[in-house]
Design a protein around this motif. Sequence first.
Motif, short mmCIF file in Angstrom:
data_model
loop_
_atom_site.label_atom_id
_atom_site.label_comp_id
_atom_site.label_asym_id
_atom_site.label_seq_id
_atom_site.Cartn_x
_atom_site.Cartn_y
_atom_site.Cartn_z
N GLY A 47 59.43 37.10 36.54
CA GLY A 47 60.85 36.92 36.31
C GLY A 47 61.56 38.26 36.27
O GLY A 47 62.40 38.57 37.11
N LEU A 65 55.02 34.46 33.63
CA LEU A 65 56.29 34.85 33.02
C LEU A 65 56.09 35.40 31.62
O LEU A 65 55.20 34.96 30.91
N ASP A 69 61.33 35.02 29.62
CA ASP A 69 61.63 34.36 30.90
C ASP A 69 61.09 32.93 30.92
O ASP A 69 61.67 32.04 31.51
N TYR A 70 59.97 32.76 30.25
CA TYR A 70 59.38 31.43 30.16
C TYR A 70 60.36 30.49 29.46
O TYR A 70 60.63 29.39 29.90
N GLU A 73 63.30 29.77 31.74
CA GLU A 73 62.96 28.79 32.76
C GLU A 73 62.95 27.38 32.19
O GLU A 73 63.44 26.44 32.79
N LYS A 76 66.31 25.88 31.58
CA LYS A 76 67.05 25.44 32.76
C LYS A 76 66.96 23.93 32.95
O LYS A 76 67.90 23.31 33.38
#
Length: 137
Positions: A47, A65, A69-70, A73, A76
């Motif tokens: 990421g 990640l 960032d995990y 994600e 999202k």
Amino acid sequence: MQHLSRGSPARCAICGATEATAGTFPMVVGVGRVCMADGMRKVKCEGCGNEVNLLTSSKLQGRTLCLSDYMKELEKYRQHLVVSFDEEREAAASILSRALGEAPSGYVLISVRRGRNSTHVWEAEYEKEEVFQMKCS
Ligand SMILES: [Zn+2]
Ligand SMILES: [Zn+2]
């Protein structure tokens, strides 16, 4: 004859080493149990490009990640987050307090329950704070 021990020693998902005592290998999301040597190894976050220890990384849909960032994600496409805890690795009481105390930032713990079809996995369910607040106010 010994009783069936709670949990047999895990094998490192990277190098295949077997842990000396069951429950000592940490779990990496999307990877599995890893030995400490592999856990401390640097991996590159796909990421942000930062290097993080494998231990603090997660694998999501084939991408490595870092933790933040995990989380991004996941956010999202998820307002709910489920974190699994393994009772073979720690006492239920400790799982409960950890589930509460270590809620991912921005999330509120809404329930802790037994994993489906499992006698030792607990699932802590978190809901995004904004969603939670909307419902409560
Ligand atoms: Zn290993
Ligand atoms: Zn990152």
